[in-house]
Design a protein around this motif. Structure first.
Motif, PDB file in Angstrom:
ATOM      1  N   THR A  18       0.820  -1.215   0.000  1.00 15.10           N
ATOM      2  CA  THR A  18       0.000   0.000   0.000  1.00 15.10           C
ATOM      3  C   THR A  18       0.856   1.268   0.000  1.00 15.10           C
ATOM      4  OG1 THR A  18      -0.185   0.033   2.417  1.00 15.10           O
ATOM      5  CG2 THR A  18      -1.931  -1.087   1.193  1.00 15.10           C
ATOM      6  N   LEU A  19       2.121   1.134   0.300  1.00 12.62           N
ATOM      7  CA  LEU A  19       3.014   2.285   0.382  1.00 12.62           C
ATOM      8  C   LEU A  19       3.369   2.831  -0.998  1.00 12.62           C
ATOM      9  CD1 LEU A  19       5.080   4.115   1.898  1.00 12.62           C
ATOM     10  CD2 LEU A  19       6.672   2.226   1.656  1.00 12.62           C
ATOM     11  N   TYR A  20       3.811   1.961  -1.891  1.00 10.49           N
ATOM     12  CA  TYR A  20       4.294   2.383  -3.198  1.00 10.49           C
ATOM     13  C   TYR A  20       3.143   2.618  -4.158  1.00 10.49           C
ATOM     14  CZ  TYR A  20       8.388   0.392  -1.025  1.00 10.49           C
ATOM     15  OH  TYR A  20       9.384   0.110  -0.133  1.00 10.49           O
ATOM     16  N   GLY A  21       3.356   3.527  -5.110  1.00 15.45           N
ATOM     17  CA  GLY A  21       2.334   3.794  -6.103  1.00 15.45           C
ATOM     18  C   GLY A  21       2.180   5.275  -6.364  1.00 15.45           C
ATOM     19  N   MET A  22       1.007   5.629  -6.858  1.00 15.72           N
ATOM     20  CA  MET A  22       0.732   6.986  -7.321  1.00 15.72           C
ATOM     21  C   MET A  22      -0.153   7.729  -6.317  1.00 15.72           C
ATOM     22  SD  MET A  22      -0.801   8.034 -11.041  1.00 15.72           S
ATOM     23  CE  MET A  22       0.441   7.025 -11.839  1.00 15.72           C
ATOM     24  N   TYR A  23       0.247   8.950  -6.005  1.00 11.64           N
ATOM     25  CA  TYR A  23      -0.479   9.828  -5.089  1.00 11.64           C
ATOM     26  C   TYR A  23      -0.815  11.119  -5.842  1.00 11.64           C
ATOM     27  CZ  TYR A  23       1.283   6.908  -1.252  1.00 11.64           C
ATOM     28  OH  TYR A  23       1.577   5.859  -0.417  1.00 11.64           O
ATOM     29  N   ASN A  49      11.967   0.915  -5.376  1.00 13.71           N
ATOM     30  CA  ASN A  49      13.426   0.983  -5.231  1.00 13.71           C
ATOM     31  C   ASN A  49      13.889   2.212  -4.448  1.00 13.71           C
ATOM     32  OD1 ASN A  49      13.029   3.040  -7.066  1.00 13.71           O
ATOM     33  ND2 ASN A  49      14.427   2.226  -8.611  1.00 13.71           N
ATOM     34  N   GLY A  50      12.943   3.023  -3.930  1.00 16.77           N
ATOM     35  CA  GLY A  50      13.285   4.209  -3.145  1.00 16.77           C
ATOM     36  C   GLY A  50      13.363   5.491  -3.948  1.00 16.77           C
ATOM     37  N   ASP A  51      13.093   5.413  -5.248  1.00 16.98           N
ATOM     38  CA  ASP A  51      13.055   6.609  -6.082  1.00 16.98           C
ATOM     39  C   ASP A  51      11.634   7.161  -6.136  1.00 16.98           C
ATOM     40  OD1 ASP A  51      15.740   6.280  -6.686  1.00 16.98           O
ATOM     41  OD2 ASP A  51      15.368   5.336  -8.627  1.00 16.98           O
ATOM     42  N   PHE A  52      11.525   8.462  -6.403  1.00 21.22           N
ATOM     43  CA  PHE A  52      10.211   9.066  -6.613  1.00 21.22           C
ATOM     44  C   PHE A  52      10.293  10.017  -7.786  1.00 21.22           C
ATOM     45  CE2 PHE A  52      12.051  12.463  -4.055  1.00 21.22           C
ATOM     46  CZ  PHE A  52      11.556  13.604  -4.666  1.00 21.22           C
ATOM     47  N   GLU A  53       9.121  10.365  -8.326  1.00 21.26           N
ATOM     48  CA  GLU A  53       9.043  11.383  -9.364  1.00 21.26           C
ATOM     49  C   GLU A  53       7.764  12.180  -9.176  1.00 21.26           C
ATOM     50  OE1 GLU A  53       7.999   9.671 -13.433  1.00 21.26           O
ATOM     51  OE2 GLU A  53       8.882   7.934 -12.402  1.00 21.26           O
ATOM     52  N   SER A  54       7.864  13.453  -9.525  1.00 19.54           N
ATOM     53  CA  SER A  54       6.763  14.390  -9.368  1.00 19.54           C
ATOM     54  C   SER A  54       7.063  15.591 -10.258  1.00 19.54           C
ATOM     55  CB  SER A  54       6.680  14.816  -7.905  1.00 19.54           C
ATOM     56  OG  SER A  54       6.147  16.092  -7.729  1.00 19.54           O
ATOM     57  N   ARG A  55       6.036  16.210 -10.793  1.00 18.92           N
ATOM     58  CA  ARG A  55       6.257  17.422 -11.581  1.00 18.92           C
ATOM     59  C   ARG A  55       6.790  18.542 -10.682  1.00 18.92           C
ATOM     60  NH1 ARG A  55       1.427  18.926 -15.071  1.00 18.92           N
ATOM     61  NH2 ARG A  55       0.498  18.905 -13.021  1.00 18.92           N
ATOM     62  N   GLY A  58      10.268  17.044  -8.890  1.00 18.88           N
ATOM     63  CA  GLY A  58      11.211  16.460  -9.835  1.00 18.88           C
ATOM     64  C   GLY A  58      11.458  14.998  -9.495  1.00 18.88           C
ATOM     65  N   ARG A  59      12.680  14.563  -9.680  1.00 17.30           N
ATOM     66  CA  ARG A  59      13.060  13.182  -9.362  1.00 17.30           C
ATOM     67  C   ARG A  59      14.001  13.202  -8.173  1.00 17.30           C
ATOM     68  NH1 ARG A  59      12.089   9.458 -13.559  1.00 17.30           N
ATOM     69  NH2 ARG A  59      11.294  10.485 -15.424  1.00 17.30           N
ATOM     70  N   GLY A  60      13.898  12.158  -7.360  1.00 23.97           N
ATOM     71  CA  GLY A  60      14.773  12.058  -6.202  1.00 23.97           C
ATOM     72  C   GLY A  60      14.588  10.730  -5.506  1.00 23.97           C
ATOM     73  N   GLN A  61      15.047  10.671  -4.272  1.00 18.05           N
ATOM     74  CA  GLN A  61      14.910   9.474  -3.454  1.00 18.05           C
ATOM     75  C   GLN A  61      14.076   9.816  -2.221  1.00 18.05           C
ATOM     76  OE1 GLN A  61      18.258  10.459  -4.426  1.00 18.05           O
ATOM     77  NE2 GLN A  61      17.779   9.297  -6.271  1.00 18.05           N
ATOM     78  N   PHE A  62      13.452   8.760  -1.676  1.00 17.21           N
ATOM     79  CA  PHE A  62      12.679   8.958  -0.453  1.00 17.21           C
ATOM     80  C   PHE A  62      13.082   7.926   0.583  1.00 17.21           C
ATOM     81  CE2 PHE A  62      10.158   5.957  -2.866  1.00 17.21           C
ATOM     82  CZ  PHE A  62       9.673   5.075  -1.915  1.00 17.21           C
TER      83      PHE A  62
END
Length: 113
Positions: A18-23, A49-55, A58-62
């Motif tokens: 439930t943690l990973y996915g689209m918000y 894998n611990g990466d995220f993306e968002s407009r 941007g891109r990064g790690q969480f």
């Protein structure tokens, strides 16, 4: 009676599936209270894998601290500098998980898948 109220109002640790996915960013049109939160439509994707993306970010790690009070830190670049956004999850019984941006304004990222 008190036990029933507690069961429905506490946040539960998030399960990995439930943690990973689209918000999706909701209630972003409220008056701007903090510049580090998106006040425009945005989608945040958390990858396993611990990466995220968002407009907005941007891109990064969480990083996740998943316990009684689940927390998330987003590590990203802002104007060429390392930046950090730290907040928490709301994961109540019978609700979709949310990443809280401003609790008072109900400004959140709500999980959609």
């Amino acid at each position: 009676m008190i036990l029933v109220v507690i069961i429905f109002t506490i946040d539960y640790p998030l399960k990995e599936k439930t943690l990973y996915g689209m918000y999706v960013n909701t209630n972003y049109k409220n008056p701007i209270c903090c510049v580090e939160a998106p006040h425009e439509p945005d989608t945040l994707i958390l990858h396993s894998n611990g990466d995220f993306e968002s407009r907005f970010f941007g891109r990064g790690q969480f990083e996740i601290s998943n316990g009684i009070n689940p927390r998330i830190e987003l590590h990203y670049k802002s104007f060429g500098q390392s930046a950090l956004f730290s907040t928490y999850f709301s994961n109540k019984l019978f609700e979709k998980p949310k990443i809280i941006l401003n609790a008072d304004m109900n400004h959140v990222y709500t999980k959609i898948n």
